[in-house]
Design a protein around this motif. Structure first.
Motif, PDB file in Angstrom:
ATOM      1  N   LYS A  19     -26.995  13.336 -37.858  1.00 26.23           N
ATOM      2  CA  LYS A  19     -25.515  12.858 -37.454  1.00 26.23           C
ATOM      3  C   LYS A  19     -25.248  11.806 -38.408  1.00 26.23           C
ATOM      4  CE  LYS A  19     -25.700  14.805 -32.729  1.00 26.23           C
ATOM      5  NZ  LYS A  19     -25.687  14.423 -31.220  1.00 26.23           N
ATOM      6  N   ALA A  20     -26.108  11.003 -38.943  1.00 25.28           N
ATOM      7  CA  ALA A  20     -25.825   9.942 -39.654  1.00 25.28           C
ATOM      8  C   ALA A  20     -24.919  10.196 -40.901  1.00 25.28           C
ATOM      9  CB  ALA A  20     -27.301   9.190 -40.378  1.00 25.28           C
ATOM     10  N   PRO A  21     -24.229   9.227 -41.256  1.00 25.58           N
ATOM     11  CA  PRO A  21     -23.399   9.682 -42.597  1.00 25.58           C
ATOM     12  C   PRO A  21     -24.418   9.621 -43.846  1.00 25.58           C
ATOM     13  CG  PRO A  21     -22.392   7.848 -41.221  1.00 25.58           C
ATOM     14  CD  PRO A  21     -23.668   8.063 -40.575  1.00 25.58           C
ATOM     15  N   PRO A  22     -24.344  10.526 -44.619  1.00 26.05           N
ATOM     16  CA  PRO A  22     -25.205  10.665 -45.556  1.00 26.05           C
ATOM     17  C   PRO A  22     -25.254   9.412 -46.644  1.00 26.05           C
ATOM     18  CG  PRO A  22     -24.204  12.631 -45.457  1.00 26.05           C
ATOM     19  CD  PRO A  22     -23.300  11.846 -44.454  1.00 26.05           C
ATOM     20  N   ALA A  23     -24.023   8.743 -46.959  1.00 27.62           N
ATOM     21  CA  ALA A  23     -24.136   7.643 -47.800  1.00 27.62           C
ATOM     22  C   ALA A  23     -24.973   6.388 -47.246  1.00 27.62           C
ATOM     23  CB  ALA A  23     -22.629   7.338 -48.018  1.00 27.62           C
ATOM     24  N   ARG A  24     -24.720   6.221 -45.941  1.00 22.55           N
ATOM     25  CA  ARG A  24     -25.216   5.296 -45.034  1.00 22.55           C
ATOM     26  C   ARG A  24     -26.872   5.260 -44.932  1.00 22.55           C
ATOM     27  NH1 ARG A  24     -25.986   0.156 -44.411  1.00 22.55           N
ATOM     28  NH2 ARG A  24     -26.377  -0.616 -42.318  1.00 22.55           N
ATOM     29  N   LEU A  25     -27.274   6.744 -44.733  1.00 22.74           N
ATOM     30  CA  LEU A  25     -28.745   6.874 -44.636  1.00 22.74           C
ATOM     31  C   LEU A  25     -29.333   6.695 -45.912  1.00 22.74           C
ATOM     32  CD1 LEU A  25     -31.208   7.868 -43.184  1.00 22.74           C
ATOM     33  CD2 LEU A  25     -30.372  10.239 -43.518  1.00 22.74           C
ATOM     34  N   ASP A  26     -28.662   7.253 -46.947  1.00 21.74           N
ATOM     35  CA  ASP A  26     -29.024   7.080 -48.469  1.00 21.74           C
ATOM     36  C   ASP A  26     -29.323   5.441 -48.485  1.00 21.74           C
ATOM     37  OD1 ASP A  26     -29.865   7.876 -50.995  1.00 21.74           O
ATOM     38  OD2 ASP A  26     -27.888   7.377 -51.721  1.00 21.74           O
ATOM     39  N   ALA A  27     -28.188   4.778 -48.239  1.00 16.91           N
ATOM     40  CA  ALA A  27     -28.416   3.131 -48.508  1.00 16.91           C
ATOM     41  C   ALA A  27     -29.365   2.719 -47.723  1.00 16.91           C
ATOM     42  CB  ALA A  27     -27.101   2.369 -48.157  1.00 16.91           C
ATOM     43  N   LEU A  28     -29.676   2.892 -46.733  1.00 13.58           N
ATOM     44  CA  LEU A  28     -30.700   2.336 -45.824  1.00 13.58           C
ATOM     45  C   LEU A  28     -32.275   2.647 -46.203  1.00 13.58           C
ATOM     46  CD1 LEU A  28     -29.340   2.573 -42.121  1.00 13.58           C
ATOM     47  CD2 LEU A  28     -29.469   0.598 -43.462  1.00 13.58           C
ATOM     48  N   PHE A  29     -32.252   3.965 -46.516  1.00 12.94           N
ATOM     49  CA  PHE A  29     -33.466   4.597 -47.117  1.00 12.94           C
ATOM     50  C   PHE A  29     -33.771   4.081 -48.368  1.00 12.94           C
ATOM     51  CE2 PHE A  29     -35.992   7.897 -48.899  1.00 12.94           C
ATOM     52  CZ  PHE A  29     -36.914   8.301 -47.915  1.00 12.94           C
ATOM     53  N   SER A  30     -32.908   3.935 -49.255  1.00 19.43           N
ATOM     54  CA  SER A  30     -33.073   3.313 -50.506  1.00 19.43           C
ATOM     55  C   SER A  30     -33.559   1.950 -50.419  1.00 19.43           C
ATOM     56  CB  SER A  30     -32.191   3.332 -51.686  1.00 19.43           C
ATOM     57  OG  SER A  30     -31.008   2.576 -51.316  1.00 19.43           O
ATOM     58  N   ASP A  31     -33.334   1.099 -49.601  1.00 19.60           N
ATOM     59  CA  ASP A  31     -33.528  -0.386 -49.290  1.00 19.60           C
ATOM     60  C   ASP A  31     -35.017  -0.518 -48.956  1.00 19.60           C
ATOM     61  OD1 ASP A  31     -31.046  -1.048 -49.564  1.00 19.60           O
ATOM     62  OD2 ASP A  31     -30.767  -1.334 -47.556  1.00 19.60           O
ATOM     63  N   LEU A  32     -35.515   0.684 -48.642  1.00 22.55           N
ATOM     64  CA  LEU A  32     -37.171   0.856 -48.189  1.00 22.55           C
ATOM     65  C   LEU A  32     -38.137   0.780 -49.545  1.00 22.55           C
ATOM     66  CD1 LEU A  32     -37.202   3.343 -45.422  1.00 22.55           C
ATOM     67  CD2 LEU A  32     -37.324   0.790 -45.199  1.00 22.55           C
ATOM     68  N   GLY A  33     -37.494   1.009 -50.716  1.00 20.68           N
ATOM     69  CA  GLY A  33     -38.257   1.148 -51.940  1.00 20.68           C
ATOM     70  C   GLY A  33     -38.498   2.482 -52.520  1.00 20.68           C
ATOM     71  N   GLU A  34     -39.515   2.830 -53.159  1.00 20.39           N
ATOM     72  CA  GLU A  34     -39.785   3.939 -53.555  1.00 20.39           C
ATOM     73  C   GLU A  34     -40.200   4.864 -52.517  1.00 20.39           C
ATOM     74  OE1 GLU A  34     -42.940   5.690 -56.698  1.00 20.39           O
ATOM     75  OE2 GLU A  34     -41.968   3.736 -57.182  1.00 20.39           O
ATOM     76  N   ALA A  35     -39.484   6.264 -52.714  1.00 29.95           N
ATOM     77  CA  ALA A  35     -39.928   7.190 -51.658  1.00 29.95           C
ATOM     78  C   ALA A  35     -41.384   7.667 -51.913  1.00 29.95           C
ATOM     79  CB  ALA A  35     -38.925   8.613 -51.902  1.00 29.95           C
ATOM     80  N   PRO A  36     -42.032   7.910 -50.725  1.00 28.46           N
ATOM     81  CA  PRO A  36     -43.497   8.251 -50.624  1.00 28.46           C
ATOM     82  C   PRO A  36     -43.800   9.539 -51.078  1.00 28.46           C
ATOM     83  CG  PRO A  36     -42.395   8.799 -48.523  1.00 28.46           C
ATOM     84  CD  PRO A  36     -41.344   8.223 -49.089  1.00 28.46           C
ATOM     85  N   GLU A  37     -44.999   9.602 -51.696  1.00 30.46           N
ATOM     86  CA  GLU A  37     -45.206  10.957 -52.339  1.00 30.46           C
ATOM     87  C   GLU A  37     -45.504  11.874 -51.184  1.00 30.46           C
ATOM     88  OE1 GLU A  37     -49.308  12.341 -54.539  1.00 30.46           O
ATOM     89  OE2 GLU A  37     -48.559  10.202 -55.084  1.00 30.46           O
ATOM     90  N   PHE A  38     -44.815  13.274 -51.686  1.00 29.02           N
ATOM     91  CA  PHE A  38     -44.852  14.325 -50.889  1.00 29.02           C
ATOM     92  C   PHE A  38     -44.814  15.541 -51.389  1.00 29.02           C
ATOM     93  CE2 PHE A  38     -40.299  13.620 -51.804  1.00 29.02           C
ATOM     94  CZ  PHE A  38     -40.083  15.062 -51.762  1.00 29.02           C
ATOM     95  N   SER A  39     -45.119  16.737 -50.819  1.00 24.05           N
ATOM     96  CA  SER A  39     -44.875  18.056 -51.447  1.00 24.05           C
ATOM     97  C   SER A  39     -44.138  18.953 -50.330  1.00 24.05           C
ATOM     98  CB  SER A  39     -46.444  18.556 -51.419  1.00 24.05           C
ATOM     99  OG  SER A  39     -46.983  18.841 -50.092  1.00 24.05           O
ATOM    100  N   TRP A  40     -43.303  19.787 -50.889  1.00 20.11           N
ATOM    101  CA  TRP A  40     -42.441  20.493 -50.208  1.00 20.11           C
ATOM    102  C   TRP A  40     -42.979  21.635 -49.581  1.00 20.11           C
ATOM    103  CZ3 TRP A  40     -37.822  18.643 -49.606  1.00 20.11           C
ATOM    104  CH2 TRP A  40     -37.079  18.134 -50.651  1.00 20.11           C
ATOM    105  N   LEU A  41     -42.929  21.845 -48.247  1.00 13.72           N
ATOM    106  CA  LEU A  41     -43.181  22.976 -47.182  1.00 13.72           C
ATOM    107  C   LEU A  41     -42.376  24.040 -47.280  1.00 13.72           C
ATOM    108  CD1 LEU A  41     -44.927  21.323 -44.090  1.00 13.72           C
ATOM    109  CD2 LEU A  41     -46.163  22.182 -46.362  1.00 13.72           C
ATOM    110  N   ARG A  42     -41.256  23.480 -47.091  1.00 13.35           N
ATOM    111  CA  ARG A  42     -39.709  24.292 -47.470  1.00 13.35           C
ATOM    112  C   ARG A  42     -38.891  23.553 -48.236  1.00 13.35           C
ATOM    113  NH1 ARG A  42     -38.458  25.881 -42.159  1.00 13.35           N
ATOM    114  NH2 ARG A  42     -39.283  27.820 -42.353  1.00 13.35           N
ATOM    115  N   PRO A  43     -38.476  23.921 -49.379  1.00 15.44           N
ATOM    116  CA  PRO A  43     -37.535  23.021 -50.181  1.00 15.44           C
ATOM    117  C   PRO A  43     -36.256  23.123 -49.631  1.00 15.44           C
ATOM    118  CG  PRO A  43     -38.191  24.803 -51.381  1.00 15.44           C
ATOM    119  CD  PRO A  43     -39.167  24.907 -50.053  1.00 15.44           C
ATOM    120  N   PRO A  44     -35.430  22.386 -49.596  1.00 17.68           N
ATOM    121  CA  PRO A  44     -33.848  22.352 -48.956  1.00 17.68           C
ATOM    122  C   PRO A  44     -33.247  23.517 -49.153  1.00 17.68           C
ATOM    123  CG  PRO A  44     -34.203  20.187 -50.204  1.00 17.68           C
ATOM    124  CD  PRO A  44     -35.259  21.015 -50.556  1.00 17.68           C
ATOM    125  N   GLU A  45     -32.700  24.494 -48.359  1.00 14.11           N
ATOM    126  CA  GLU A  45     -31.829  25.429 -48.428  1.00 14.11           C
ATOM    127  C   GLU A  45     -30.792  25.341 -47.354  1.00 14.11           C
ATOM    128  OE1 GLU A  45     -34.889  28.591 -47.484  1.00 14.11           O
ATOM    129  OE2 GLU A  45     -35.195  27.711 -45.572  1.00 14.11           O
TER     130      GLU A  45
END
Length: 150
Positions: A19-45
């Motif tokens: 339910k979070a506003p996407p722009a706000r989640l993006d700002a908070l998430f980007s403040d954490l630094g680089e995204a962790p290394e991950f692999s897709w189990l199911r890509p966004p659909e």
């Protein structure tokens, strides 16, 4: 923490992320630094789900209509799996929700709760209070005055 408590906590943060506003989640998430290394189990659909309703909350269920939803699943390099389900077609929002879900299952959970979830929760509560105050301002109280006729 029992398994039931852990499940309830996960439901709460996944709801908050969805339910979070996407722009706000993006700002908070980007403040954490680089995204962790991950692999897709199911890509966004993107897909549709049927929304059901009940009259008065207790009546017989009926199909209200369809809603667009985006989902994905990721697995961190350390093995934790995260899922993201969001309303609409925002694949980035779903990815970030899934990454936060996976990271909340690691040792970084405390820092993540303070940096991402706590601000989102506070903003959601503030919006809820503002909405309630606006609704209360339009409240009309009806009363009968004594007319003096016996």
């Amino acid at each position: 923490m029992t398994a039931l408590d852990a499940t309830a906590a996960r439901k709460e943060w996944m709801s908050l992320l969805a339910k979070a506003p996407p722009a706000r989640l993006d700002a908070l998430f980007s403040d954490l630094g680089e995204a962790p290394e991950f692999s897709w189990l199911r890509p966004p659909e993107c897909g549709g789900v049927m929304v059901r309703g009940r009259m008065g909350g207790t009546g017989a269920p009926f199909n209200l209509g369809e809603m667009t939803v985006t989902r994905c699943a990721v697995q961190l390099a350390s093995g934790e799996v995260g899922h993201g389900y969001v309303q609409g077609r925002d694949k980035r929002h779903a990815r970030q929700a899934a990454l936060v879900d996976a990271l909340m299952q690691t040792a970084r959970a405390g820092a993540l709760r303070a940096a991402v979830l706590a601000p989102l929760q506070a903003e959601r509560e503030a919006a809820r209070r503002d909405r309630a105050a606006k609704a209360a301002a339009t409240r009309v109280e009806f009363f009968t005055m004594v007319r003096g006729e016996d």
